[in-house]
Design an enzyme around this catalytic site. Structure first.
Site, mmCIF file in Angstrom:
data_model
loop_
_atom_site.group_PDB
_atom_site.id
_atom_site.type_symbol
_atom_site.label_atom_id
_atom_site.label_comp_id
_atom_site.label_asym_id
_atom_site.label_seq_id
_atom_site.Cartn_x
_atom_site.Cartn_y
_atom_site.Cartn_z
ATOM 1 N N TYR A 26 5.476 -26.755 7.271
ATOM 2 C CA TYR A 26 5.959 -26.019 6.104
ATOM 3 C C TYR A 26 7.445 -25.712 6.232
ATOM 4 O O TYR A 26 8.217 -25.900 5.286
ATOM 5 C CB TYR A 26 5.147 -24.737 5.975
ATOM 6 C CG TYR A 26 5.452 -23.903 4.753
ATOM 7 C CD1 TYR A 26 4.970 -24.270 3.498
ATOM 8 C CD2 TYR A 26 6.203 -22.730 4.853
ATOM 9 C CE1 TYR A 26 5.232 -23.499 2.380
ATOM 10 C CE2 TYR A 26 6.474 -21.956 3.746
ATOM 11 C CZ TYR A 26 5.980 -22.339 2.504
ATOM 12 O OH TYR A 26 6.251 -21.564 1.404
ATOM 13 N N SER A 49 -2.510 -21.198 -9.869
ATOM 14 C CA SER A 49 -2.808 -20.010 -9.065
ATOM 15 C C SER A 49 -1.520 -19.442 -8.487
ATOM 16 O O SER A 49 -0.446 -20.049 -8.593
ATOM 17 C CB SER A 49 -3.777 -20.348 -7.927
ATOM 18 O OG SER A 49 -3.186 -21.278 -7.023
ATOM 19 N N GLY A 50 -1.645 -18.283 -7.858
ATOM 20 C CA GLY A 50 -0.561 -17.704 -7.086
ATOM 21 C C GLY A 50 0.708 -17.460 -7.873
ATOM 22 O O GLY A 50 0.691 -17.026 -9.033
ATOM 23 N N LYS A 95 10.629 -26.805 3.751
ATOM 24 C CA LYS A 95 11.406 -25.838 2.982
ATOM 25 C C LYS A 95 12.898 -25.914 3.309
ATOM 26 O O LYS A 95 13.742 -25.590 2.473
ATOM 27 C CB LYS A 95 10.849 -24.435 3.185
ATOM 28 C CG LYS A 95 9.485 -24.235 2.531
ATOM 29 C CD LYS A 95 9.522 -24.555 1.037
ATOM 30 C CE LYS A 95 8.186 -24.328 0.361
ATOM 31 N NZ LYS A 95 8.238 -24.632 -1.104
#
Length: 244
Positions: free
Chosen positions: A149, A11-12, A153
């Site tokens: 998140y 997806s995405g 990252k």
């Protein structure tokens, strides 16, 4: 025919990128947990190879890479993309298990994929290849309530730098694309959370996911002597630059 493995391909950004490479004649290995979605992509293009596996499963990932390489004989590129956003909360509201889950996917999973790709690119003849990590604007400027998140990252940016340095003697290039607000299920989910908290909330500006996919393709198709080390692409009206 050049070959690439794309993680998070169901997806995405991952799916859009896989489809962009298939359109350009690449052999594409599709890694994600949702095998039914990978089968949908493969049904439309015989150059797509579905490899259903969880990126955090080291032995499963090894088997997926082995299957792909048995069919292609070579790995020219990896788009290291699979990731999870995790809870939207301040640090005092985050359960440690949720934090561990995000790092498990976003750091451990990307490490496993990069390790397997690097090993293959170092051993194959002719030697070399390209690893493209999907970072995030959060690696530079986080949004609020994104501690899990954002932490992950920042780790990926360090991974990109280390891979670039260690890959030089072996003709392995590594670059990172930091994508801001491409229309994906993840961003749609964040907008849904914002509306649940405030029905009058201003939703995030977004860009088409296909625009990000074309830039990953551009990075991968550069000649071996050229590399995009870091690229930032985002929705034009995102409040990334400036002061509030």
């Amino acid at each position: 025919m050049k070959s690439i493995i794309v993680t998070g391909a169901s997806s995405g950004i991952g799916r859009a990128t896989a489809e962009a490479f298939l359109e350009q004649g690449w052999k594409v290995g599709l890694i994600a947990r949702r095998g039914d979605r990978l089968a949908e992509i493969a049904a439309k293009n015989p150059a797509a190879i579905p490899l259903p596996v969880d990126v955090t499963d080291a032995s499963g990932m090894q088997a997926a890479f082995d299957k792909f390489l048995d069919m292609t004989g070579r790995l020219d590129a990896l788009f290291n993309n699979a990731g999870s956003f995790g809870p939207s909360a301040s640090i005092d509201e985050v359960d440690l298990d949720d934090f561990d889950n995000v790092l498990n996917v976003n750091v451990r999973g990307m490490f496993i994929a990069a390790q397997l790709a690097f090993r293959q690119m170092r051993e194959q003849s002719p030697q070399g290849g390209r690893i493209i990590n999907n970072g995030s604007l959060s690696a530079h400027s986080p949004r609020d309530s994104s501690i899990c998140y954002t932490t992950s990252k920042h780790a990926i940016t360090g991974m990109t730098r280390s891979l670039s340095l260690d890959g030089r003697p072996h003709d392995i290039a590594c670059g990172q694309i930091d994508i801001g607000n491409a229309r994906t299920e993840l961003v749609d989910d964040l907008n849904a959370r914002a509306l649940a908290d405030d029905p009058n909330a201003n939703l995030m500006p977004m860009m088409d996911v296909g625009d990000a996919a074309r830039l990953v393709l551009h990075m991968a198709e550069l000649p071996p002597e050229a590399n995009v080390q870091f690229m930032t692409v985002m929705a034009t009206k995102m409040p990334y630059i400036g002061r509030g």
